[in-house]
Motif scaffolding. Sequence first.
Motif, short mmCIF file in Angstrom:
data_model
loop_
_atom_site.label_atom_id
_atom_site.label_comp_id
_atom_site.label_asym_id
_atom_site.label_seq_id
_atom_site.Cartn_x
_atom_site.Cartn_y
_atom_site.Cartn_z
N GLU A 41 0.82 -1.22 0.00
CA GLU A 41 0.00 0.00 0.00
C GLU A 41 0.86 1.27 0.00
OE1 GLU A 41 -3.01 0.42 2.92
OE2 GLU A 41 -3.96 -1.51 2.51
N GLU A 42 2.06 1.15 0.53
CA GLU A 42 2.95 2.32 0.57
C GLU A 42 3.15 2.93 -0.81
OE1 GLU A 42 4.35 -0.30 4.08
OE2 GLU A 42 3.45 -0.56 2.09
N LEU A 43 3.15 2.11 -1.85
CA LEU A 43 3.31 2.62 -3.21
C LEU A 43 2.12 3.49 -3.61
CD1 LEU A 43 4.73 -0.57 -4.98
CD2 LEU A 43 5.96 1.57 -4.59
N VAL A 44 0.94 3.09 -3.23
CA VAL A 44 -0.26 3.87 -3.54
C VAL A 44 -0.20 5.21 -2.80
CG1 VAL A 44 -2.78 3.92 -3.51
CG2 VAL A 44 -1.58 1.74 -3.84
N TYR A 45 0.15 5.15 -1.53
CA TYR A 45 0.24 6.36 -0.72
C TYR A 45 1.30 7.31 -1.29
CZ TYR A 45 0.50 9.29 3.48
OH TYR A 45 0.48 10.35 4.35
N ALA A 46 2.45 6.74 -1.67
CA ALA A 46 3.54 7.57 -2.20
C ALA A 46 3.16 8.22 -3.52
CB ALA A 46 4.79 6.72 -2.38
N ALA A 47 2.20 7.63 -4.22
CA ALA A 47 1.74 8.20 -5.50
C ALA A 47 0.72 9.32 -5.28
CB ALA A 47 1.12 7.10 -6.36
N HIS A 145 6.69 -3.24 -11.13
CA HIS A 145 5.57 -3.29 -12.07
C HIS A 145 4.35 -2.56 -11.50
CE1 HIS A 145 2.24 -4.82 -14.47
NE2 HIS A 145 1.74 -5.38 -13.39
N VAL A 146 4.05 -2.81 -10.24
CA VAL A 146 2.93 -2.12 -9.59
C VAL A 146 3.17 -0.61 -9.58
CG1 VAL A 146 1.68 -1.82 -7.41
CG2 VAL A 146 2.31 -4.11 -8.18
N LYS A 147 4.40 -0.22 -9.25
CA LYS A 147 4.78 1.20 -9.21
C LYS A 147 4.57 1.85 -10.57
CE LYS A 147 8.96 4.04 -8.38
NZ LYS A 147 9.38 4.31 -9.79
N ASN A 148 5.01 1.19 -11.63
CA ASN A 148 4.87 1.75 -12.98
C ASN A 148 3.40 1.93 -13.35
OD1 ASN A 148 7.65 1.77 -13.25
ND2 ASN A 148 7.73 -0.18 -14.34
N GLU A 149 2.59 0.95 -13.01
CA GLU A 149 1.16 1.03 -13.35
C GLU A 149 0.47 2.12 -12.53
OE1 GLU A 149 -0.34 -0.69 -15.88
OE2 GLU A 149 1.78 -1.17 -16.26
N LEU A 150 0.87 2.28 -11.27
CA LEU A 150 0.28 3.34 -10.45
C LEU A 150 0.67 4.72 -10.98
CD1 LEU A 150 0.86 1.88 -6.86
CD2 LEU A 150 -1.34 2.16 -8.02
N ILE A 158 6.60 8.23 -8.87
CA ILE A 158 6.72 7.96 -7.44
C ILE A 158 8.20 8.05 -7.10
CG2 ILE A 158 6.40 6.26 -5.61
CD1 ILE A 158 4.12 5.07 -7.28
N THR A 159 8.60 9.07 -6.36
CA THR A 159 10.01 9.28 -6.04
C THR A 159 10.41 8.43 -4.84
OG1 THR A 159 9.57 11.11 -4.52
CG2 THR A 159 9.81 11.65 -6.87
N ASP A 160 11.73 8.20 -4.73
CA ASP A 160 12.23 7.46 -3.56
C ASP A 160 11.92 8.21 -2.27
OD1 ASP A 160 13.18 5.53 -5.22
OD2 ASP A 160 15.31 5.97 -4.95
N PRO A 280 14.14 2.08 -0.98
CA PRO A 280 12.80 1.83 -0.43
C PRO A 280 12.09 0.65 -1.07
CG PRO A 280 12.78 3.78 -1.85
CD PRO A 280 14.22 3.38 -1.68
N MET A 281 12.38 0.36 -2.34
CA MET A 281 11.75 -0.80 -2.98
C MET A 281 12.26 -2.10 -2.37
SD MET A 281 9.56 0.33 -5.17
CE MET A 281 9.24 -0.96 -6.37
#
Length: 378
Positions: A41-47, A145-150, A158-160, A280-281
């Motif tokens: 979920e952190e990826l969604v929040y970071a976006a 892959h999830v990061k790219n799609e988000l 989405i930055t570090d 972070p990844m």
Amino acid sequence: MSIEVLLNQFKEASDHPYRRIKAYKEQGKKVIGVLPYYAPEELVYAAGMVPMGIWGSNSKTIAQAKEYCATFYCTIAQLALEMLLDGTLDDLDGLITPTICDTLRPMSQNFRVAMEGKLPCIFLAHPQHRKPAFGLQFCVDQYTHVKNELEKISGAPITDEALRNAIKVYNRSRAARREFAKLAGQHPDVISAVNRSAVFRSSWFMLKDEHTDLLERLNAELSKLPACNWKGKKVVTSGIICDNPKLLQIFDDNKIAIVADDVAHESRPCLVDAAETGDPMMALAQQFADQDYDVLLYDEHSNQNRRGEFVVKLVKDSGAQGLVLFMQQFCDPEEMEYPYLKKALDGAGIPHIKLGVDQQMRDFGQASTAIQAFADVL
């Protein structure tokens, strides 16, 4: 702010997640649906978007989803698809579909086909061998892959730095939920089974910083209370999910306190934090690798019954007198694991009861009788 007022705020979010979605949309935010389990979920929040947990429904009936699902799929997955089909979740901007269990793996394609042209579906495959270097790299690749799609949905990278900040937000949330689980077990006279569930359940429907702000206030108020001299019974709960207020009310009516849990919907996601420094990844991949004692995760040492011993220790450490296992209907991992869990509990002299549950249950008469009888045994 009083404990009662705080609990009412959690209950409002827990009972009405669709209001939360609409409120976030009115703020101009995009909302991403997140299916169980262990999605980053952190990826969604970071976006800059809102992760919205989708864990089925206790009030809907499976109708349209029958066209896509085998009848033996668990109701959590079927009702998630039902809500996507019947318009309940039309305000979502995307969907993350993990494939960590035997139902969600094929079901991910059902979601993709059903939502084709309507909603972007982001496929997420976790590694089975999550601890070795190759498993960590596979996990990083999947999260990338999830990061790219988000990023395609949000329209911004989405930055570090944003991701490290998201990790800090989520670590703070996990710490607050761990503290709440402990305090709720110490004050069952104030935190009923129904209220305890609402606090955990609401965390899936709120931005984590908003939820944590409220929860830290509640924890502070609970920590001021004098020790509770509980006259009822104490149990630990285990399973995938148990969030139906009607079922939990049976515990409250019979003075049975839930003093700790081993539930995928509640405490399990809070057990492990992610590193706040470095890549972070990789930190998120390592966090998943460090998850343990979960029936849904591969354990190369399963012949040692480590998970059974973990649950036994949880019961003993919490001061509980027994364990209630909520067995999700048609959940193969739970059904296959049960004999080993039973062996560990019996060996430790811990009474337990196994209740078959699903989200289509409307009559809890049998469950009530079984829980009352179990309380008498304790």
